[in-house]
Design a protein around this motif. Sequence first.
Motif, PDB file in Angstrom:
ATOM      1  N   LEU A 145       0.840  -1.184   0.000  1.00 48.26           N
ATOM      2  CA  LEU A 145       0.000   0.000   0.000  1.00 48.26           C
ATOM      3  C   LEU A 145       0.887   1.250   0.000  1.00 48.26           C
ATOM      4  CD1 LEU A 145      -1.976  -2.257   1.038  1.00 48.26           C
ATOM      5  CD2 LEU A 145      -3.166  -0.427   2.272  1.00 48.26           C
ATOM      6  N   PRO A 146       0.621   2.209  -0.875  1.00 44.23           N
ATOM      7  CA  PRO A 146       1.441   3.434  -0.944  1.00 44.23           C
ATOM      8  C   PRO A 146       1.068   4.404   0.164  1.00 44.23           C
ATOM      9  CG  PRO A 146      -0.277   3.524  -2.596  1.00 44.23           C
ATOM     10  CD  PRO A 146      -0.409   2.183  -1.936  1.00 44.23           C
ATOM     11  N   MET A 147       1.505   4.112   1.380  1.00 38.74           N
ATOM     12  CA  MET A 147       1.080   4.865   2.551  1.00 38.74           C
ATOM     13  C   MET A 147       1.816   6.199   2.668  1.00 38.74           C
ATOM     14  SD  MET A 147      -1.186   2.890   3.762  1.00 38.74           S
ATOM     15  CE  MET A 147      -1.523   3.899   5.198  1.00 38.74           C
ATOM     16  N   THR A 148       1.100   7.192   3.207  1.00 41.07           N
ATOM     17  CA  THR A 148       1.693   8.475   3.552  1.00 41.07           C
ATOM     18  C   THR A 148       0.967   9.021   4.770  1.00 41.07           C
ATOM     19  OG1 THR A 148       2.283  10.681   2.736  1.00 41.07           O
ATOM     20  CG2 THR A 148       0.169   9.794   2.034  1.00 41.07           C
ATOM     21  N   ALA A 149       1.704   9.714   5.636  1.00 36.31           N
ATOM     22  CA  ALA A 149       1.115  10.267   6.852  1.00 36.31           C
ATOM     23  C   ALA A 149       0.345  11.534   6.537  1.00 36.31           C
ATOM     24  CB  ALA A 149       2.207  10.544   7.883  1.00 36.31           C
ATOM     25  N   GLY A 150      -0.848  11.660   7.092  1.00 32.83           N
ATOM     26  CA  GLY A 150      -1.679  12.818   6.843  1.00 32.83           C
ATOM     27  C   GLY A 150      -1.359  13.985   7.748  1.00 32.83           C
ATOM     28  N   ASP A 151      -1.917  15.131   7.400  1.00 29.48           N
ATOM     29  CA  ASP A 151      -1.796  16.346   8.195  1.00 29.48           C
ATOM     30  C   ASP A 151      -2.941  16.338   9.212  1.00 29.48           C
ATOM     31  OD1 ASP A 151      -1.805  18.927   9.243  1.00 29.48           O
ATOM     32  OD2 ASP A 151      -1.138  19.827   7.359  1.00 29.48           O
ATOM     33  N   ASN A 152      -2.600  16.358  10.497  1.00 30.57           N
ATOM     34  CA  ASN A 152      -3.605  16.205  11.548  1.00 30.57           C
ATOM     35  C   ASN A 152      -4.097  17.550  12.090  1.00 30.57           C
ATOM     36  OD1 ASN A 152      -5.285  14.585  13.004  1.00 30.57           O
ATOM     37  ND2 ASN A 152      -3.813  14.064  14.583  1.00 30.57           N
ATOM     38  N   ASP A 153      -3.938  18.608  11.328  1.00 30.89           N
ATOM     39  CA  ASP A 153      -4.420  19.930  11.739  1.00 30.89           C
ATOM     40  C   ASP A 153      -5.948  19.942  11.624  1.00 30.89           C
ATOM     41  OD1 ASP A 153      -5.186  22.610  11.929  1.00 30.89           O
ATOM     42  OD2 ASP A 153      -3.380  23.334  10.945  1.00 30.89           O
ATOM     43  N   ARG A 154      -6.634  19.923  12.747  1.00 28.54           N
ATOM     44  CA  ARG A 154      -8.084  19.782  12.734  1.00 28.54           C
ATOM     45  C   ARG A 154      -8.777  21.018  12.157  1.00 28.54           C
ATOM     46  NH1 ARG A 154     -10.479  15.798  15.746  1.00 28.54           N
ATOM     47  NH2 ARG A 154     -12.284  17.122  16.195  1.00 28.54           N
ATOM     48  N   VAL A 155      -8.433  22.199  12.646  1.00 23.69           N
ATOM     49  CA  VAL A 155      -9.156  23.401  12.225  1.00 23.69           C
ATOM     50  C   VAL A 155      -8.964  23.658  10.735  1.00 23.69           C
ATOM     51  CG1 VAL A 155      -9.321  25.897  12.513  1.00 23.69           C
ATOM     52  CG2 VAL A 155      -9.139  24.421  14.521  1.00 23.69           C
ATOM     53  N   ASN A 156      -7.716  23.610  10.255  1.00 22.71           N
ATOM     54  CA  ASN A 156      -7.492  23.810   8.821  1.00 22.71           C
ATOM     55  C   ASN A 156      -8.107  22.682   8.005  1.00 22.71           C
ATOM     56  OD1 ASN A 156      -6.098  26.296   8.537  1.00 22.71           O
ATOM     57  ND2 ASN A 156      -4.272  25.362   9.414  1.00 22.71           N
ATOM     58  N   GLY A 157      -8.107  21.471   8.554  1.00 19.70           N
ATOM     59  CA  GLY A 157      -8.743  20.353   7.852  1.00 19.70           C
ATOM     60  C   GLY A 157     -10.230  20.568   7.662  1.00 19.70           C
ATOM     61  N   TRP A 158     -10.909  21.065   8.703  1.00 19.62           N
ATOM     62  CA  TRP A 158     -12.342  21.333   8.555  1.00 19.62           C
ATOM     63  C   TRP A 158     -12.589  22.484   7.586  1.00 19.62           C
ATOM     64  CZ3 TRP A 158     -13.493  16.984   9.932  1.00 19.62           C
ATOM     65  CH2 TRP A 158     -13.238  16.421  11.178  1.00 19.62           C
ATOM     66  N   HIS A 159     -11.694  23.484   7.584  1.00 21.55           N
ATOM     67  CA  HIS A 159     -11.844  24.571   6.612  1.00 21.55           C
ATOM     68  C   HIS A 159     -11.727  24.048   5.186  1.00 21.55           C
ATOM     69  CE1 HIS A 159     -12.366  27.878   9.266  1.00 21.55           C
ATOM     70  NE2 HIS A 159     -11.167  27.813   9.822  1.00 21.55           N
ATOM     71  N   ARG A 160     -10.798  23.132   4.949  1.00 21.89           N
ATOM     72  CA  ARG A 160     -10.664  22.556   3.621  1.00 21.89           C
ATOM     73  C   ARG A 160     -11.937  21.803   3.235  1.00 21.89           C
ATOM     74  NH1 ARG A 160      -8.624  25.298   0.824  1.00 21.89           N
ATOM     75  NH2 ARG A 160      -8.775  23.664  -0.743  1.00 21.89           N
ATOM     76  N   LEU A 161     -12.545  21.126   4.201  1.00 21.87           N
ATOM     77  CA  LEU A 161     -13.788  20.421   3.909  1.00 21.87           C
ATOM     78  C   LEU A 161     -14.912  21.404   3.617  1.00 21.87           C
ATOM     79  CD1 LEU A 161     -15.431  17.894   3.603  1.00 21.87           C
ATOM     80  CD2 LEU A 161     -15.590  17.722   6.101  1.00 21.87           C
ATOM     81  N   HIS A 162     -14.983  22.505   4.357  1.00 21.70           N
ATOM     82  CA  HIS A 162     -15.967  23.546   4.033  1.00 21.70           C
ATOM     83  C   HIS A 162     -15.795  24.021   2.588  1.00 21.70           C
ATOM     84  CE1 HIS A 162     -17.932  24.133   7.867  1.00 21.70           C
ATOM     85  NE2 HIS A 162     -16.783  24.318   8.502  1.00 21.70           N
ATOM     86  N   GLU A 163     -14.540  24.209   2.166  1.00 20.19           N
ATOM     87  CA  GLU A 163     -14.270  24.654   0.807  1.00 20.19           C
ATOM     88  C   GLU A 163     -14.743  23.627  -0.212  1.00 20.19           C
ATOM     89  OE1 GLU A 163     -12.911  27.493  -0.409  1.00 20.19           O
ATOM     90  OE2 GLU A 163     -12.869  28.387   1.581  1.00 20.19           O
ATOM     91  N   ARG A 164     -14.533  22.356   0.094  1.00 25.86           N
ATOM     92  CA  ARG A 164     -14.926  21.299  -0.840  1.00 25.86           C
ATOM     93  C   ARG A 164     -16.439  21.131  -0.925  1.00 25.86           C
ATOM     94  NH1 ARG A 164     -11.705  19.255  -4.877  1.00 25.86           N
ATOM     95  NH2 ARG A 164      -9.533  19.368  -4.200  1.00 25.86           N
ATOM     96  N   LEU A 165     -17.152  21.492   0.126  1.00 27.17           N
ATOM     97  CA  LEU A 165     -18.605  21.346   0.122  1.00 27.17           C
ATOM     98  C   LEU A 165     -19.307  22.479  -0.614  1.00 27.17           C
ATOM     99  CD1 LEU A 165     -19.234  20.107   3.783  1.00 27.17           C
ATOM    100  CD2 LEU A 165     -19.303  18.753   1.680  1.00 27.17           C
TER     101      LEU A 165
END
Length: 254
Positions: A145-165
């Motif tokens: 599996l081509p694994m990579t560690a994610g960015d665990n920044d919660r607040v910026n992560g939710w902002h990115r999801l808001h942008e995608r929605l």
Amino acid sequence: DNPYMAHGYQEALEGLRASRRRQLLDGDWNVFEGQMFEEWREDHHVQRLAATTDLEWFCGLDWGYNAPFVCGWYACLPDGKLYRAREWKDRGIHAEDFAKRWWEITRRELGLSRVRYVVADPAIKQKTGAGRGESVMETLQRYGLPMTAGDNDRVNGWHRLHERLRPAPDGTPWLIVDPSCQYLRRTLPAAPSAPKNPEDVDPTFAEDHALDELRYAMMSRPSPTRYTAPSSTFHPLQAGALLQEAMAASTDRH
């Protein structure tokens, strides 16, 4: 269209607060006061697309053993949109068995020969004793599996999801979810914002596994599929070169 509706009833509903207005005027009962992702519309974000194997794909993973894990497969569309085509939720599965099943879904069910990467919670890099002293990430990598560690920044992560929605210029959202992704469809609109930090999902919300997987996926900076034109250079005396020359001359005349 109700002939018995009182005069001014619709105007009265339009004056309510946003969440109550959507409930009574639009019939959207997924919305509630304190909802984290108010952009979510079941009839807008949930669609079935014909995602082909020539697209670039990647996965998001929120790992768990006693707690549920969630894995999502995403197709990167050429216009920059993401299509969450498949999800897998389960618990109590060892890393080796997870890897074998992941390949079955990727190759047999989706028909993919490869994915760009699998972005996961960076905590799976920790040495937990699983898999003969390997970390969970190392075990999954050992199975290809081509694994990579994610960015665990919660607040910026939710902002990115808001942008995608939000809707793209053509009116469709930047994130499209397949109808089969029932766990995400149930838990995403139910996520409440934290009472003391409205920019974060309430940490006491128990069913955040699909949301965390989605957050890692959105923070991985996925790029759209780019098609490259096949090379068509011919030796000047080959038939292909003569055909190209004739087609170009014909186009110029027209």
